[in-house]
Write a protein that holds these residues in place. Structure first.
Motif, PDB file in Angstrom:
ATOM      1  N   ALA A 212      59.690 -30.777   8.900  1.00  0.00           N
ATOM      2  CA  ALA A 212      60.640 -31.575   8.115  1.00  0.00           C
ATOM      3  C   ALA A 212      60.284 -33.057   8.176  1.00  0.00           C
ATOM      4  O   ALA A 212      59.932 -33.583   9.228  1.00  0.00           O
ATOM      5  N   ASN A 213      60.369 -33.706   7.048  1.00  0.00           N
ATOM      6  CA  ASN A 213      60.147 -35.161   6.917  1.00  0.00           C
ATOM      7  C   ASN A 213      58.762 -35.610   7.368  1.00  0.00           C
ATOM      8  O   ASN A 213      58.530 -36.809   7.593  1.00  0.00           O
ATOM      9  N   ASN A 234      57.947 -31.747  12.879  1.00  0.00           N
ATOM     10  CA  ASN A 234      58.644 -32.742  12.064  1.00  0.00           C
ATOM     11  C   ASN A 234      58.110 -34.161  12.272  1.00  0.00           C
ATOM     12  O   ASN A 234      57.624 -34.498  13.341  1.00  0.00           O
TER      13      ASN A 234
ATOM     14  N   VAL C 179      67.570 -33.995   8.144  1.00  0.00           N
ATOM     15  CA  VAL C 179      67.364 -32.549   7.986  1.00  0.00           C
ATOM     16  C   VAL C 179      67.945 -31.841   9.203  1.00  0.00           C
ATOM     17  O   VAL C 179      67.478 -32.046  10.327  1.00  0.00           O
ATOM     18  N   ASN C 213      66.816 -39.710   7.859  1.00  0.00           N
ATOM     19  CA  ASN C 213      65.544 -38.993   8.045  1.00  0.00           C
ATOM     20  C   ASN C 213      65.358 -38.439   9.454  1.00  0.00           C
ATOM     21  O   ASN C 213      64.242 -38.084   9.848  1.00  0.00           O
ATOM     22  N   CYS C 215      65.724 -35.490  12.258  1.00  0.00           N
ATOM     23  CA  CYS C 215      65.573 -34.033  12.146  1.00  0.00           C
ATOM     24  C   CYS C 215      66.112 -33.332  13.396  1.00  0.00           C
ATOM     25  O   CYS C 215      65.650 -33.628  14.500  1.00  0.00           O
ATOM     26  N   ASP C 217      66.265 -29.631  14.816  1.00  0.00           N
ATOM     27  CA  ASP C 217      65.790 -28.275  14.532  1.00  0.00           C
ATOM     28  C   ASP C 217      66.763 -27.205  15.012  1.00  0.00           C
ATOM     29  O   ASP C 217      67.413 -27.357  16.047  1.00  0.00           O
TER      30      ASP C 217
END
Lengths: 340, 340, 340
Positions: A212-213, A234, C179, C213, C215, C217
């Protein structure tokens, strides 16, 4: 959270994990973790440190062969607990077949070529002359630039951007918010730095996974390439014209500058930084936050910034915190000398 | 990948790069890289290390004046290969004029002010009282908050978010996924930390370029400012109320905390971190992963964490890995002393 | 930039900040910063270093009790300037009530459960069986996966992605591009690394704030958990199965690997990295770029990579740059010894 109720007898679990059942053959309906065991589930115990957790709420345990446990519950003994975990997860969470659907809320130009089934979500914007392989899913909010080619069996999670003319192989997974093919960072310094146009592309080979990102920049000319089977976590950065080998494992927040040539099977822990225009020997392993300013010519384990062999770093690092004491001892020796 | 077939005679290339043609005046139709030369293209050789690549597949070479090459192919000799590269790239990849188009799939309120031509992509959501200058392109998936002002000749790539009331000058480029104007990180610690409302803005001056997934936070009060011509790579962080000077070059994953005053022309390599409330002298250069805890009062090159002058760091760093040996030598001296 | 013209008399300001008015009771209409004072506004002076800025353009000053100032302008004296700032900001920028609106340009399946008012922006894509609490706002471009539960009074800024089955408490704020719930990074190494399916979830407890931005998980099995009131800045990484305690303050670009157990009230400055499978004592504080390879068993302040107590690091670090000199002195002592 599970849509289907999937149950297996422990004898089935033993069969598909290649394990041995010790105890009664009961039915289980999921996998839980040692710290949060659920009744009716299997729990994986793969290190001795967790051996005393085999009397929790879980109804049965999958235990690595070398871990000694005492429990009245049934146990499936497995040789390779990670391989068993993969099989368990796939058994209890089988992948659903891709249902052909192109959202009426997506923008898909007539010229886009695809092989059914593909699944394209809401508010996906696809450019001209895009190709999409079968069984590929593109989640909502993705933007796919002109001329992008995407292989089969890919998953593009939400809000991913792929700039024009990039190429993805088959079985590629890209997590949400990743950006593939933004301009490489190339400027001529000055009072108003001059942009060097970035007109190359990005190639993600088969079975690459991008976190991600994470950002993979397009080449100035030619291509930035991520090799077959390489997996990236990520918030990773890959600069323009860098070429990563196959089957690398790159943890979160690692940064590759531009024009790096990295061999196959490199492993980088979190926040490692690689300077530009260097070569990295295949199979090299970098500990967290390592800084790699120069070529790594020999496969090895590296740590520190600038990085040195890991063991050497550990030893030097142990002395580092004694530096004030070491300095005092040198001063004492000097005083002694003066007295002599 | 090229839409148009653009060809130039080498004499034309020599003319627009200010170079000198040595050899036959053939036609070329693109630029390729030394490692992946294509027939019919020009290949740039700008370092002596690549001099032996002038007999590859490319049909002609652009060679820096001081590089010695032996080749039968035509060569265009240039003084400044980077400036030549920019001219070559612009010649072979001319910018297309902005076509006025507002996607019917975008949400553009009636009150938005713009000067034609502007190009607004699919699923762009624009707030109230937004102003957009001419020749500006906003790619699909962008979200532009209320009261945002965007100058002319800007490019906002896909899935960018600009929070309310931020201001972009002219010629600004923002890459995909960047976030301009999210709340600064301000809390009063405690069992339930209290948020300090962040009601300032962000100002990106003319010709700023912002990398993919980079984040520029809004000020608490006042503005976070990125100066004229400053270029930032991907995944950079700029904290609230920080002011960066003009023409800075900031590589990927650099972090600026809040309330920093950084002068013009600063260069930061990847993963550098700057503490909050510090001042950075104009023209300072920071090597990869440098940590900058305090004011930098003199322009210079810095490395390490905490950073020190680069040469000093290099020398200290060389001794660092000998620390276990150095300690042993001190121990030996002490033993010797005891024996005396 | 303000929609409403909000004005207060200084006596009102003194009342709601618990301060004392010194000087005339004039009316003010906003807050400005010392470096960029605006007429008609209040300016906050909270450190002695800014004491000489109390004769600028601002019409009045809010001054911390212990700061000595000389000014002809009215002053509101406050004990706790940060608490006063929060009150000032909320007074001049009152939160607007959430207006119930579901954009006709959003995709909201019939089965989504919500309590009015909620505000769902353009091009938001919501999955099946999602629940959304009252007063929650979801900005344009967000993608909310199947089975996600979002509490009340949440703000989800643009282009956020929340993967399936994640859970958000009440009062959660998620900034643009974040995310939540992408796959944890789990692979069995090999020539084609095998993905370990990631089927757990993410739980963000009440009053968590997640930066742009950033993240978080999802767990392999079970949940990745961010505790009550924890605030995270931009571009932070939290790996699978990590559990962060309550009221932690995590600055930008910090990375948590997987399976970390972090206690309450941890503070991490920018770019800190935490290794996987470690435990962090509650209340520990980590300076910028610290690397944390092992358990932190005692609450304390840590710095360096590998991190050590902050004071120890500062002292060792001071000697680090003298290493070449220290080595020379050892060499001199050895020569002396040889001569004896």
């Amino acid at each position: 959270m599970e849509k289907q109720k999937i149950e297996f007898m422990l004898s089935q679990v033993a069969a598909f994990t290649g394990g041995v059942l010790e105890g009664g053959d009961i039915s289980v309906r999921g996998v839980s973790v040692p710290e949060d065991q659920k009744e009716g589930t299997l729990c994986m115990i793969n290190v001795q440190a967790n051996a005393d957790m085999t009397n929790g709420a879980a109804s049965a345990y999958v235990v690595a062969e070398k871990v000694l446990v005492e429990t009245d519950k049934p146990v499936v003994r497995v040789k390779d607990p990670r391989a068993a975990l993969v099989k368990l997860m796939l058994a209890f969470h089988p992948a659903e077949p891709v249902r052909h659907h192109i959202s009426p809320l997506a923008s898909v130009p007539a010229g886009v070529k695809y092989t059914e089934p593909v699944n394209i979500g809401n508010f996906v914007s696809i450019g001209e002359n895009v190709e999409i392989g079968e069984n590929t899913r593109i989640f909502p909010g993705c933007v796919i630039g002109d001329g992008v080619k995407i292989g089969k069996n890919c998953i593009i999670y939400p809000n991913v951007t792929i700039y024009e003319n990039c190429t993805l192989g088959s079985g590629v997974i890209i997590h949400a918010g990743a950006v593939i093919g933004a301009d490489g960072f190339g400027f001529i310094p000055g009072p108003n730095p001059v942009k060097i146009p970035q007109k190359g592309t990005v190639i993600l080979e088969d079975f690459v996974e991008i976190g991600a990102n994470t950002c993979i920049d397009r080449a100035t000319i030619g291509a930035t390439v991520i090799g077959f089977g390489t997996k990236m976590d990520n918030l990773v950065m890959v600069g323009h014209n860098t070429r990563l080998g196959k089957a690398c494992l790159i943890a979160s927040q690692v940064g590759f500058s531009g024009s790096i040539e990295a061999g196959d099977g490199i492993v980088a822990a979190g926040q490692v930084g690689f300077s530009d225009h260097i070569k990295i020997a295949a199979g090299s392993v970098f500990g967290g936050q390592a800084g790699v300013p120069n070529d790594i010519k020999e496969k090895g384990m590296y740590l520190g910034a600038p990085c040195i062999p890991m063991l050497k770093f550990a030893k030097a690092s142990a002395v580092f915190q004694e530096l004030p004491e070491l300095k005092r001892r040198v001063v004492n020796l000097e005083k002694q000398k003066d007295r002599n």
